[in-house]
Design an enzyme around this catalytic site. Structure first.
Site, mmCIF file in Angstrom:
data_model
loop_
_atom_site.group_PDB
_atom_site.id
_atom_site.type_symbol
_atom_site.label_atom_id
_atom_site.label_comp_id
_atom_site.label_asym_id
_atom_site.label_seq_id
_atom_site.Cartn_x
_atom_site.Cartn_y
_atom_site.Cartn_z
ATOM 1 N N ARG A 68 0.819 -1.218 0.000
ATOM 2 C CA ARG A 68 0.000 0.000 0.000
ATOM 3 C C ARG A 68 0.853 1.269 0.000
ATOM 4 O O ARG A 68 0.490 2.272 -0.615
ATOM 5 C CB ARG A 68 -0.924 -0.011 1.224
ATOM 6 C CG ARG A 68 -1.968 -1.117 1.169
ATOM 7 C CD ARG A 68 -2.751 -1.175 2.459
ATOM 8 N NE ARG A 68 -3.766 -2.220 2.464
ATOM 9 C CZ ARG A 68 -3.593 -3.440 2.953
ATOM 10 N NH1 ARG A 68 -2.417 -3.803 3.450
ATOM 11 N NH2 ARG A 68 -4.583 -4.317 2.951
ATOM 12 N N ASP A 122 -9.370 -4.650 8.695
ATOM 13 C CA ASP A 122 -8.487 -5.698 9.236
ATOM 14 C C ASP A 122 -9.086 -6.288 10.523
ATOM 15 O O ASP A 122 -8.997 -7.498 10.767
ATOM 16 C CB ASP A 122 -7.107 -5.102 9.549
ATOM 17 C CG ASP A 122 -6.639 -4.196 8.429
ATOM 18 O OD1 ASP A 122 -5.723 -4.559 7.697
ATOM 19 O OD2 ASP A 122 -7.235 -3.118 8.263
ATOM 20 N N ARG A 153 -11.737 -8.648 9.532
ATOM 21 C CA ARG A 153 -11.144 -9.919 9.054
ATOM 22 C C ARG A 153 -10.667 -10.765 10.221
ATOM 23 O O ARG A 153 -10.859 -11.984 10.242
ATOM 24 C CB ARG A 153 -9.947 -9.607 8.126
ATOM 25 C CG ARG A 153 -10.365 -9.067 6.781
ATOM 26 C CD ARG A 153 -9.174 -8.607 5.952
ATOM 27 N NE ARG A 153 -9.608 -8.243 4.607
ATOM 28 C CZ ARG A 153 -9.006 -7.350 3.834
ATOM 29 N NH1 ARG A 153 -7.932 -6.708 4.263
ATOM 30 N NH2 ARG A 153 -9.456 -7.085 2.630
ATOM 31 N N HIS A 196 -2.831 0.390 8.613
ATOM 32 C CA HIS A 196 -3.603 -0.511 7.744
ATOM 33 C C HIS A 196 -2.607 -0.951 6.677
ATOM 34 O O HIS A 196 -2.454 -0.307 5.648
ATOM 35 C CB HIS A 196 -4.792 0.227 7.131
ATOM 36 C CG HIS A 196 -5.453 -0.530 6.010
ATOM 37 N ND1 HIS A 196 -6.006 -1.777 6.160
ATOM 38 C CD2 HIS A 196 -5.633 -0.218 4.694
ATOM 39 C CE1 HIS A 196 -6.505 -2.196 5.003
ATOM 40 N NE2 HIS A 196 -6.284 -1.272 4.088
HETATM 41 P P1 NAD Z 1 -10.553 1.823 -8.827
HETATM 42 O O1 NAD Z 1 -9.406 2.027 -9.758
HETATM 43 O O2 NAD Z 1 -11.562 0.790 -9.149
HETATM 44 O O3 NAD Z 1 -11.319 3.213 -8.611
HETATM 45 C C1 NAD Z 1 -10.690 4.419 -8.391
HETATM 46 C C2 NAD Z 1 -11.553 5.496 -8.998
HETATM 47 O O4 NAD Z 1 -11.033 6.791 -8.650
HETATM 48 C C3 NAD Z 1 -11.590 5.432 -10.557
HETATM 49 O O5 NAD Z 1 -12.931 5.296 -11.011
HETATM 50 C C4 NAD Z 1 -10.965 6.772 -10.971
HETATM 51 O O6 NAD Z 1 -11.526 7.297 -12.162
HETATM 52 C C5 NAD Z 1 -11.288 7.643 -9.761
HETATM 53 N N1 NAD Z 1 -10.482 8.859 -9.633
HETATM 54 C C6 NAD Z 1 -9.154 9.012 -9.826
HETATM 55 N N2 NAD Z 1 -8.821 10.310 -9.616
HETATM 56 C C7 NAD Z 1 -9.950 10.976 -9.283
HETATM 57 C C8 NAD Z 1 -10.248 12.322 -8.935
HETATM 58 N N3 NAD Z 1 -9.312 13.246 -8.907
HETATM 59 N N4 NAD Z 1 -11.532 12.644 -8.650
HETATM 60 C C9 NAD Z 1 -12.506 11.715 -8.717
HETATM 61 N N5 NAD Z 1 -12.286 10.414 -9.022
HETATM 62 C C10 NAD Z 1 -11.023 10.054 -9.308
HETATM 63 O O7 NAD Z 1 -9.920 1.525 -7.391
HETATM 64 P P2 NAD Z 1 -10.666 0.857 -6.132
HETATM 65 O O8 NAD Z 1 -10.481 -0.608 -6.169
HETATM 66 O O9 NAD Z 1 -12.034 1.430 -6.030
HETATM 67 O O10 NAD Z 1 -9.764 1.397 -4.939
HETATM 68 C C11 NAD Z 1 -9.820 2.769 -4.578
HETATM 69 C C12 NAD Z 1 -8.836 3.058 -3.449
HETATM 70 O O11 NAD Z 1 -9.302 2.429 -2.252
HETATM 71 C C13 NAD Z 1 -7.419 2.523 -3.685
HETATM 72 O O12 NAD Z 1 -6.463 3.471 -3.217
HETATM 73 C C14 NAD Z 1 -7.390 1.257 -2.867
HETATM 74 O O13 NAD Z 1 -6.081 0.874 -2.509
HETATM 75 C C15 NAD Z 1 -8.204 1.718 -1.672
HETATM 76 N N6 NAD Z 1 -8.728 0.645 -0.814
HETATM 77 C C16 NAD Z 1 -8.746 0.910 0.526
HETATM 78 C C17 NAD Z 1 -9.212 -0.035 1.400
HETATM 79 C C18 NAD Z 1 -9.182 0.271 2.879
HETATM 80 O O14 NAD Z 1 -9.414 -0.622 3.711
HETATM 81 N N7 NAD Z 1 -8.894 1.494 3.273
HETATM 82 C C19 NAD Z 1 -9.709 -1.268 0.926
HETATM 83 C C20 NAD Z 1 -9.705 -1.506 -0.437
HETATM 84 C C21 NAD Z 1 -9.201 -0.534 -1.309
#
Ligand code: NAD
Length: 331
Positions: free
Chosen positions: A107, A167, A170, A194
């Site tokens: 990450r 987490d 999980r 995380h």
């Molecule tokens: P994804 O690629 O499916 O979606 C990301 C979206 O963000 C895309 O649709 C993209 O067009 C959009 N985007 C990019 N820049 C933007 C902006 N400036 N304004 C508006 N939209 C914008 O990715 P995902 O699988 O949905 O994951 C999103 C994030 O969440 C990642 O950083 C991932 O690592 C994180 N995540 C966090 C957790 C957690 O527990 N915190 C869990 C899973 C994923």
């Protein structure tokens, strides 16, 4: 008289005001995580108005069309694709925008890419919704929460990361499976980052108040190899899922909904969200997860509790990794 019947003695004016106001929220990022959050929030009747924002307009429209066609099956609410301006004066803004992990990637390697996105995004969010609580989900979530707090100029209580809520879920799920109890009867926390340096708090894990390692029956957990195996499964869950399907989304969507409910329903719920820590366990000026009280003001209190020397050492290490990353980023 009827009012008396329906007003419990614990309700405050703030609770009543909160209950009567329409709840408006914005989700930024209509990717896998953003849409899993939107779906879960929708089916759990958590917002009255939801605006979903994404730079990819085509994808955004398709996702929102798909979602709103389900509105006849749920409690009424307003759901639309829009801009940050459309979401003005929101109560909560959930940020899922940005790059995600590729198979095998950790990450922390996403950090500078997502900071560049946040440099424009966060000031715009605050301009449009100055009173909103910011809930950061994009990874690395602890760093992005710290960066959002810095970029926003908001009080630290108003800037929350989803942290180790996932987490912790999980951990509880896997332990509950092993011990054959409902995960809601089993309390155990993952704290710290995380990510790879997260810490299992074995010393406080319990079933209905009984320390997990003191419960001796057919499902005895006392063998060190077993408890280590369970923690490794928790820590590596995202890698395993991303390897198989490219992203994790459903459990985080459900977890985010619980955080949003804790905030908008003023629940004082204890959750392992990420927030600014100053002074607890010798940690300063870093966002990470510790059990915290979450309500309409955001994170109002981080609980101070004792750890074993090993847990404390692991938490220090986790905070140092996050602090070093913060020092390296270009804000
Ligand atoms: P994804 O690629 O499916 O979606 C990301 C979206 O963000 C895309 O649709 C993209 O067009 C959009 N985007 C990019 N820049 C933007 C902006 N400036 N304004 C508006 N939209 C914008 O990715 P995902 O699988 O949905 O994951 C999103 C994030 O969440 C990642 O950083 C991932 O690592 C994180 N995540 C966090 C957790 C957690 O527990 N915190 C869990 C899973 C994923």
């Amino acid at each position: 008289m009827f009012e008396e019947l329906f007003t419990t003695s614990t309700e405050t004016n703030l609770d009543l005001a909160i209950a009567r106001r329409p709840r408006k929220g914005v989700i930024i990022g209509a990717g896998q995580v953003g849409m899993a959050c939107a779906y879960s929030i929708l089916i759990q009747n958590t917002l009255d108005e939801m605006v979903i924002v994404d730079v990819n307009r085509e994808k955004l429209e398709g996702e929102v069309m798909d979602l709103v066609h389900g509105l006849p099956f749920v409690e009424p609410s307003l759901v639309r694709a829009g801009t940050l301006e459309d979401g003005e004066n929101a109560d909560i803004v959930i940020v899922t925008a940005g790059a995600k992990q590729k198979p095998g990637e950790n990450r922390l390697s996403l950090v500078q890419r997502n900071i560049e996105i946040f440099k424009n995004l966060i000031p715009e969010i605050v301009r449009c919704s100055p009173g909103a609580i910011l809930l950061i989900v994009s990874n690395p979530v602890d760093i992005m929460t710290y960066v959002s707090w810095k970029l926003s100029g908001l009080p630290s209580s108003s800037v929350i990361g989803s942290g180790t809520v996932l987490d912790t879920a999980r951990f509880r799920y896997l332990l509950a499976q092993k011990l054959q109890v409902d995960p809601r009867s089993l309390h155990a926390y993952i704290i710290g980052e995380h990510g790879d340096s997260e810490v299992p708090v074995w010393s406080k894990a319990n079933i209905a108040g009984m320390n997990l390692l003191d419960v001796h029956d057919n499902n005895d957990l006392t063998k060190t190899a077993q408890i280590d195996e369970i923690f490794q499964q928790v820590k590596n869950a995202a890698y395993e899922i991303i390897q198989r399907k490219g992203a994790t989304c459903y459990a985080i969507g459900l977890g985010v909904t619980q955080i949003v409910q804790a905030i908008l329903r003023n629940q004082n719920r204890v959750l392992t969200v990420s927030s600014l820590i100053n002074g607890l366990h010798g940690i300063n000026d870093v966002c990470l997860s510790l059990p915290a009280v979450v309500n309409r003001q955001g994170v109002t209190r981080v609980l101070n509790f004792s750890l074993t020397p090993t847990e404390s050492e692991q938490l220090q290490r986790s905070s140092q990794i996050l602090r070093q990353t913060i020092q390296q980023v270009n804000l």
